[in-house]
Write a protein that holds these residues in place. Sequence first.
Motif, PDB file in Angstrom:
ATOM      1  N   LYS A   1       3.833   5.274  -0.535  1.00  0.00           N
ATOM      2  CA  LYS A   1       5.097   4.533  -0.622  1.00  0.00           C
ATOM      3  C   LYS A   1       5.818   4.590   0.708  1.00  0.00           C
ATOM      4  CE  LYS A   1       8.687   5.953  -3.153  1.00  0.00           C
ATOM      5  NZ  LYS A   1       9.591   6.139  -4.322  1.00  0.00           N
ATOM      6  N   ALA A   2       6.070   3.407   1.282  1.00  0.00           N
ATOM      7  CA  ALA A   2       6.837   3.319   2.525  1.00  0.00           C
ATOM      8  C   ALA A   2       8.320   3.288   2.163  1.00  0.00           C
ATOM      9  CB  ALA A   2       6.436   2.069   3.313  1.00  0.00           C
ATOM     10  N   ALA A   3       8.983   4.438   2.300  1.00  0.00           N
ATOM     11  CA  ALA A   3      10.357   4.575   1.817  1.00  0.00           C
ATOM     12  C   ALA A   3      11.324   3.643   2.531  1.00  0.00           C
ATOM     13  CB  ALA A   3      10.810   6.026   1.981  1.00  0.00           C
ATOM     14  N   ASP A   4      11.072   3.327   3.794  1.00  0.00           N
ATOM     15  CA  ASP A   4      11.993   2.491   4.555  1.00  0.00           C
ATOM     16  C   ASP A   4      11.817   0.999   4.285  1.00  0.00           C
ATOM     17  OD1 ASP A   4      13.062   4.722   5.711  1.00  0.00           O
ATOM     18  OD2 ASP A   4      11.763   4.649   7.471  1.00  0.00           O
ATOM     19  N   LEU A   5      10.756   0.645   3.561  1.00  0.00           N
ATOM     20  CA  LEU A   5      10.543  -0.767   3.249  1.00  0.00           C
ATOM     21  C   LEU A   5      10.970  -1.035   1.816  1.00  0.00           C
ATOM     22  CD1 LEU A   5       7.172  -1.435   5.094  1.00  0.00           C
ATOM     23  CD2 LEU A   5       9.489  -1.860   5.885  1.00  0.00           C
ATOM     24  N   ASP A   6      10.133  -1.676   1.049  1.00  0.00           N
ATOM     25  CA  ASP A   6      10.529  -2.078  -0.294  1.00  0.00           C
ATOM     26  C   ASP A   6      10.527  -0.915  -1.272  1.00  0.00           C
ATOM     27  OD1 ASP A   6      11.414  -4.183  -1.880  1.00  0.00           O
ATOM     28  OD2 ASP A   6       9.456  -4.373  -2.828  1.00  0.00           O
ATOM     29  N   GLY A   7       9.808   0.145  -0.945  1.00  0.00           N
ATOM     30  CA  GLY A   7       9.845   1.334  -1.770  1.00  0.00           C
ATOM     31  C   GLY A   7       8.981   1.308  -3.006  1.00  0.00           C
ATOM     32  N   THR A   8       7.961   0.438  -3.072  1.00  0.00           N
ATOM     33  CA  THR A   8       7.059   0.421  -4.222  1.00  0.00           C
ATOM     34  C   THR A   8       5.802   1.217  -3.882  1.00  0.00           C
ATOM     35  OG1 THR A   8       6.053  -1.655  -3.455  1.00  0.00           O
ATOM     36  CG2 THR A   8       7.872  -1.819  -5.026  1.00  0.00           C
ATOM     37  N   TRP A   9       5.170   1.784  -4.907  1.00  0.00           N
ATOM     38  CA  TRP A   9       3.953   2.574  -4.702  1.00  0.00           C
ATOM     39  C   TRP A   9       2.755   1.650  -4.495  1.00  0.00           C
ATOM     40  CZ3 TRP A   9       4.076   7.577  -3.679  1.00  0.00           C
ATOM     41  CH2 TRP A   9       5.169   8.335  -4.110  1.00  0.00           C
ATOM     42  N   VAL A  10       1.995   1.906  -3.456  1.00  0.00           N
ATOM     43  CA  VAL A  10       0.811   1.113  -3.113  1.00  0.00           C
ATOM     44  C   VAL A  10      -0.428   1.935  -3.446  1.00  0.00           C
ATOM     45  CG1 VAL A  10      -0.453  -0.060  -1.287  1.00  0.00           C
ATOM     46  CG2 VAL A  10       2.049  -0.066  -1.271  1.00  0.00           C
ATOM     47  N   PRO A  11      -1.299   1.467  -4.353  1.00  0.00           N
ATOM     48  CA  PRO A  11      -2.521   2.217  -4.662  1.00  0.00           C
ATOM     49  C   PRO A  11      -3.456   2.237  -3.461  1.00  0.00           C
ATOM     50  CG  PRO A  11      -2.527   0.088  -5.790  1.00  0.00           C
ATOM     51  CD  PRO A  11      -1.177   0.234  -5.167  1.00  0.00           C
ATOM     52  N   ALA A  12      -4.103   3.385  -3.250  1.00  0.00           N
ATOM     53  CA  ALA A  12      -4.965   3.545  -2.078  1.00  0.00           C
ATOM     54  C   ALA A  12      -6.135   2.576  -2.100  1.00  0.00           C
ATOM     55  CB  ALA A  12      -5.472   4.990  -2.007  1.00  0.00           C
ATOM     56  N   ASP A  13      -6.633   2.235  -3.301  1.00  0.00           N
ATOM     57  CA  ASP A  13      -7.784   1.331  -3.366  1.00  0.00           C
ATOM     58  C   ASP A  13      -7.447  -0.059  -2.856  1.00  0.00           C
ATOM     59  OD1 ASP A  13      -7.038  -0.443  -5.877  1.00  0.00           O
ATOM     60  OD2 ASP A  13      -6.663   1.617  -6.465  1.00  0.00           O
ATOM     61  N   ALA A  14      -6.149  -0.403  -2.795  1.00  0.00           N
ATOM     62  CA  ALA A  14      -5.753  -1.701  -2.257  1.00  0.00           C
ATOM     63  C   ALA A  14      -6.012  -1.776  -0.759  1.00  0.00           C
ATOM     64  CB  ALA A  14      -4.268  -1.966  -2.547  1.00  0.00           C
ATOM     65  N   LEU A  15      -6.021  -0.625  -0.084  1.00  0.00           N
ATOM     66  CA  LEU A  15      -6.245  -0.585   1.360  1.00  0.00           C
ATOM     67  C   LEU A  15      -7.723  -0.514   1.715  1.00  0.00           C
ATOM     68  CD1 LEU A  15      -3.470   2.043   2.190  1.00  0.00           C
ATOM     69  CD2 LEU A  15      -3.283  -0.443   2.328  1.00  0.00           C
ATOM     70  N   GLY A  16      -8.528  -0.021   0.796  1.00  0.00           N
ATOM     71  CA  GLY A  16      -9.960   0.111   1.057  1.00  0.00           C
ATOM     72  C   GLY A  16     -10.480   1.449   0.573  1.00  0.00           C
ATOM     73  N   ASP A  17     -11.794   1.564   0.445  1.00  0.00           N
ATOM     74  CA  ASP A  17     -12.403   2.790  -0.071  1.00  0.00           C
ATOM     75  C   ASP A  17     -12.075   4.012   0.786  1.00  0.00           C
ATOM     76  OD1 ASP A  17     -13.473   1.207  -2.011  1.00  0.00           O
ATOM     77  OD2 ASP A  17     -15.503   1.155  -1.169  1.00  0.00           O
TER      78      ASP A  17
ATOM     79  N   PHE B   1      -9.370   4.812   2.200  1.00  0.00           N
ATOM     80  CA  PHE B   1      -7.993   5.270   2.074  1.00  0.00           C
ATOM     81  C   PHE B   1      -7.745   6.008   0.764  1.00  0.00           C
ATOM     82  CE2 PHE B   1      -8.027   1.812   5.053  1.00  0.00           C
ATOM     83  CZ  PHE B   1      -7.125   2.176   6.033  1.00  0.00           C
ATOM     84  N   THR B   2      -8.757   6.069  -0.104  1.00  0.00           N
ATOM     85  CA  THR B   2      -8.625   6.807  -1.349  1.00  0.00           C
ATOM     86  C   THR B   2      -8.706   8.301  -1.063  1.00  0.00           C
ATOM     87  OG1 THR B   2     -11.000   6.765  -1.788  1.00  0.00           O
ATOM     88  CG2 THR B   2      -9.689   4.910  -2.621  1.00  0.00           C
ATOM     89  N   LEU B   3      -8.447   9.110  -2.087  1.00  0.00           N
ATOM     90  CA  LEU B   3      -8.463  10.563  -1.908  1.00  0.00           C
ATOM     91  C   LEU B   3      -9.835  11.043  -1.455  1.00  0.00           C
ATOM     92  CD1 LEU B   3      -6.923  13.218  -2.168  1.00  0.00           C
ATOM     93  CD2 LEU B   3      -7.591  13.306  -4.574  1.00  0.00           C
ATOM     94  N   ALA B   4     -10.892  10.556  -2.117  1.00  0.00           N
ATOM     95  CA  ALA B   4     -12.249  10.960  -1.743  1.00  0.00           C
ATOM     96  C   ALA B   4     -12.604  10.465  -0.346  1.00  0.00           C
ATOM     97  CB  ALA B   4     -13.257  10.428  -2.763  1.00  0.00           C
ATOM     98  N   GLY B   5     -12.213   9.225  -0.034  1.00  0.00           N
ATOM     99  CA  GLY B   5     -12.513   8.667   1.281  1.00  0.00           C
ATOM    100  C   GLY B   5     -11.828   9.416   2.403  1.00  0.00           C
TER     101      GLY B   5
END
Length: 718
Positions: free
Chosen positions: A301-317, A319-323
């Motif tokens: 979550k980018a607190a200074d922007l819109d403040g919504t939670w972005v799932p890591a899988d939206a960025l790519g494999d 950026f996930t916890l395992a990745g």
Amino acid sequence: MAITKIHAVKVRLGDAINYIENPDKTDGQELISGYNTAPQTAVLDFSITAAMARKARNTSVKKQGNLAYHLIQSFSPDDAVTPELAHKLGRKLAMEFTDGKFEFVVATHINKDSIHNHIIINAVSFYDYKKLRTVPYRTAQQIRSISDRLCMEAQLSVIKDPQQLGQLYPTYVQKKRTTSNRTEVRKKLNFCLERATNYAQFLQMAQELGISVCQRGKHMTYLLDGAGRAIRDTSLADTDKFTYTGLMERLEDNAAEQLFIRERIAKILPNVSTFADFAKLMQSEGVKIRVKKQSGQLLYKAADLDGTWVPADALGDGFTLAGLENTIKNKSENLDTNHSTPIAELYQKLTTNYPQSCDTSVRLTSRQICSAGKRGVLLQIHDSSGNPAKLMIDNNHIHTTPDGSVSADIGADFSYDITYDDGTHGTIRGTDLIRQIDEENLTQPLIVSLTADQIMAMSLRGVTVHLPQYHIERLFIPERYVQRNVEHGSCAISLYPGWQYSYVPIGSEKTRKSISGAELAQSLGGVVQVGTSENSLARRVANVERCAGIANAQELGKLLGSMADNGLHSAADFDKQIRAYQREEMKLRNEIAELRSKSKTYEAAAHSLQVCHTYKSVWLEFTSKPLALKDTFYKQNEAALQTYSRAASQLDGMGISQLVEPEKIQRLISETENRITELVAELEKVQNADNGIQEDKERVKQIQSNEINGTYSAFSRA
């Protein structure tokens, strides 16, 4: 009680405000007030805040979105509510709903049989320039709950005799409701909107999840595979979230947020050696990190922007916890941006299947019931830290018996909104609420004896049950619900029928599941014993009891040492220390509340300074005009001059010069927020210390009670 509803104001904000401020409906505008704005200049104030937000977020007017929200609160003609009381309740409702961070105007109309409030709330916060986020139906329910509670506290439509609840509330039948097509469409669209960054990507994701999207005229329609007909965008939410305008606004926000997060990750990744370092550095870069326990899903979550939670899988494999853990381990700087898992598979894996019914009935007594009204029952409860709070239970979940007892149907897997005395909100899990009510009302549990085959482990913390016949790998019962009998070598546990007990199932899938106390008791009683050695169980029970005696003796030694150091000689001596902790806790709470109030005042000052800087040139031009031209100039620039005059007056009242830069006030706000964070942490420490000494007091009371009765305490068994 009052009826509430809310809808978005997308265009012609001035017309909406002019309508609610009609003198013929508001007793000559006597029943109009504003918060951080004057009703006469609300349109301009709202637009200034929106413009400042766009400047802070570097966005354009084209993606402005909703201008405001129009909330209506209508009281029953049967209620003895005066226009003044109705207006007061309307202000309280708006203040609590917005947490004092959004400008609003309240107008009370008295031209009809039922008095009603019109409340127009700015869609952008003057406090942090964030948008007022609403969730379909949930926002409307939140507003209704706040309104109902305020009405009950004002003694409107209160039922004096709880037995009459049986006449007003039909007995709630626990039915499993199938998920409607509209709910399924909304869940899938929200899943897409958490990830997509452009319209084409959104359409592709929706199609893969079985939704056909069509734009017809000014409306969007959504058709779920297998459904009879399509659903219009405006029927899916009480805002424009699923309209074309709302979609494009959210997609543009997503693109900006994902770019911001990618850049921050690329910046700090070469400097981290563990995931903990990664999370800490991301926090310093303005990005919060959260990992869901059950699924292991990583969110940003980018607190200074819109403040919504972005799932890591939206960025790519990558950026996930395992990745990330793999990248950090191999010291690689390149993250995998591919999406190997299909969106449909991700949806099945990550989507929570919410419970569809309230599955547990609990009896309510005067310990919990504050008051009862036409819409439900107001309960006095405590949160997980023991702080008093109030909870509203809807009438659909309340029923009575012929003898006048009142029961509530509660969903163990639900989260309930609670309100503290200072107006702030929190949540409590349904399972915790059920346990709290049962324990307060001294509900009798089921006592179930365990066999040796059913016990996987036994310790001072409790008993771990193992039931392979019912696919239960392990289920832990805390020590407070365990009864051991050393003489007979037996062990029993207390189970509450309505409670949900979490367990790890047998198999590779380690996601926890739950079972009710009634089902667990039946499972334990139905286990067939094969070659069980009760002598083995007796030895295990005796061993745990010996360990308990040793541990209790050690704990008693520490307790007595601590008592001697602090001059405590009996249970009564603890009261002085407890009162000291409680005074400190109250002092910290008051200081936190005061600082939060100051923070909001500073934000209002920053807003007024910005207004003065914006319109000072208009005011100076007005003052320099000859007297003959002043009237004409004033009429041409009336709104701007009034806004400047009011902002300047507010600054004078605060003792703040117009020469002060708004950035200085913002720094003061930041310092205040940091201090609030420190005080909250300090408050938590005091609460923990208070809870600890309360437990010590109870131990000493137990020891003294055992000595008076001529018996040996549990501590002396060692």
